[in-house]
Write a protein that holds these residues in place. Sequence first.
Motif, mmCIF file in Angstrom:
data_model
loop_
_atom_site.group_PDB
_atom_site.id
_atom_site.type_symbol
_atom_site.label_atom_id
_atom_site.label_comp_id
_atom_site.label_asym_id
_atom_site.label_seq_id
_atom_site.Cartn_x
_atom_site.Cartn_y
_atom_site.Cartn_z
ATOM 1 N N ASP A 57 9.103 4.628 -10.601
ATOM 2 C CA ASP A 57 10.034 5.760 -10.638
ATOM 3 C C ASP A 57 10.286 6.251 -9.211
ATOM 4 O O ASP A 57 9.656 5.799 -8.251
ATOM 5 N N ALA A 58 11.229 7.168 -9.062
ATOM 6 C CA ALA A 58 11.668 7.583 -7.731
ATOM 7 C C ALA A 58 10.531 8.154 -6.894
ATOM 8 O O ALA A 58 10.412 7.862 -5.696
ATOM 9 N N ALA A 59 9.679 8.969 -7.507
ATOM 10 C CA ALA A 59 8.591 9.587 -6.752
ATOM 11 C C ALA A 59 7.582 8.544 -6.287
ATOM 12 O O ALA A 59 7.127 8.575 -5.140
ATOM 13 N N ARG A 87 8.143 5.389 -5.869
ATOM 14 C CA ARG A 87 8.816 4.536 -4.880
ATOM 15 C C ARG A 87 8.777 5.188 -3.501
ATOM 16 O O ARG A 87 8.559 4.519 -2.494
ATOM 17 N N GLU A 88 8.974 6.498 -3.449
ATOM 18 C CA GLU A 88 8.913 7.200 -2.167
ATOM 19 C C GLU A 88 7.503 7.131 -1.592
ATOM 20 O O GLU A 88 7.327 6.961 -0.379
ATOM 21 N N ARG A 89 6.499 7.244 -2.437
ATOM 22 C CA ARG A 89 5.125 7.094 -1.956
ATOM 23 C C ARG A 89 4.898 5.690 -1.422
ATOM 24 O O ARG A 89 4.189 5.502 -0.420
ATOM 25 N N ARG A 98 7.107 3.713 -0.021
ATOM 26 C CA ARG A 98 7.762 3.610 1.291
ATOM 27 C C ARG A 98 6.876 4.192 2.395
ATOM 28 O O ARG A 98 6.821 3.670 3.507
ATOM 29 N N ALA A 99 6.211 5.277 2.069
ATOM 30 C CA ALA A 99 5.408 5.963 3.085
ATOM 31 C C ALA A 99 4.047 5.313 3.311
ATOM 32 O O ALA A 99 3.500 5.419 4.410
ATOM 33 N N SER A 100 3.510 4.641 2.304
ATOM 34 C CA SER A 100 2.108 4.231 2.392
ATOM 35 C C SER A 100 1.860 2.731 2.498
ATOM 36 O O SER A 100 0.787 2.324 2.956
ATOM 37 N N ARG A 103 7.172 -2.385 6.927
ATOM 38 C CA ARG A 103 7.255 -1.477 5.799
ATOM 39 C C ARG A 103 8.095 -2.134 4.709
ATOM 40 O O ARG A 103 8.896 -3.031 4.973
ATOM 41 N N ASP A 151 10.663 -1.148 3.179
ATOM 42 C CA ASP A 151 12.104 -0.954 3.314
ATOM 43 C C ASP A 151 12.670 -1.600 4.571
ATOM 44 O O ASP A 151 13.886 -1.533 4.800
ATOM 45 N N LEU A 183 0.037 4.764 -6.977
ATOM 46 C CA LEU A 183 1.363 5.298 -6.665
ATOM 47 C C LEU A 183 1.922 6.107 -7.831
ATOM 48 O O LEU A 183 2.482 7.190 -7.643
#
Length: 260
Positions: free
Chosen positions: A98-100, A102-104, A106-108, A120, A122, A215
């Motif tokens: 899910d979006a949240a 997925r954002e984690r 990208r960051a981790s 990374r 992305d 995640l």
Amino acid sequence: MLVLLPPSEGKAASGRGAPLEPDALSLPGLAKARAAVFAELVELCAADEEKAREVLGLSEGLRGEVAKNAALATAGARPAGEVYTGVLYDALGLATLDAAARERARASLLVFSGLWGAARIDDRIPSYRCSMGVRLPGLGALGAYWRGPMAEVMPEVAGDGLVLDLRSAAYAAAWRPKGGVAGRTATVRVLHAPTRKVVSHFNKATKGRIVRGLLEAGAAPATPGELVEALRDLGYVVEGEAPARAGRPWSLDVLVDEVH
């Protein structure tokens, strides 16, 4: 939390997207080292197919990988999280997060690579073939080549949080956490509980599931001890304790009954 992953031997096709933009890749401190590996790999593969196949350790059936490497400068690029496939990445399932979560991710998540050093998910890269175990004629063994550049950038990337190191041995050779970072690092083995043996396919799939679970749960362990508790909250049986000496990584064993 920073999660260190190996790449996959299998990779999705590059497609027809825009080519690589080296200056757009994360970890810009690796740019010079990346350019050197990239240039030698492309030149080797464009000049002598048989020599390139020998250097890269490719079978006759993988001859096409040499031509792919020779065309890297103009090949289409796509996010690394889409390029890397295989058992771990299938189990991780980045595309279905899910979006949240997925954002984690990208960051981790940070994927180590013989060609890029680390990327990374992305970062837009072309499909390529160049493992960390390769010894290029000019630069030598890539595991050793990357140690200097990675030592320069990784302490800042790791910051002051937990490092979950899921790399295989060949990729771990490119950077080994030291000092305070090592004390905040946890490595993980996945064992078949009845036999207490590591099974390669099983090991990779379970590691992918572990990352996905963390995640999705929004888990944010700051220390190896907190990671143990987070994994147990996800239902895993985990064995591990603090190392005897400060400044050493934790070694955790995740025990799973079913091999699948």
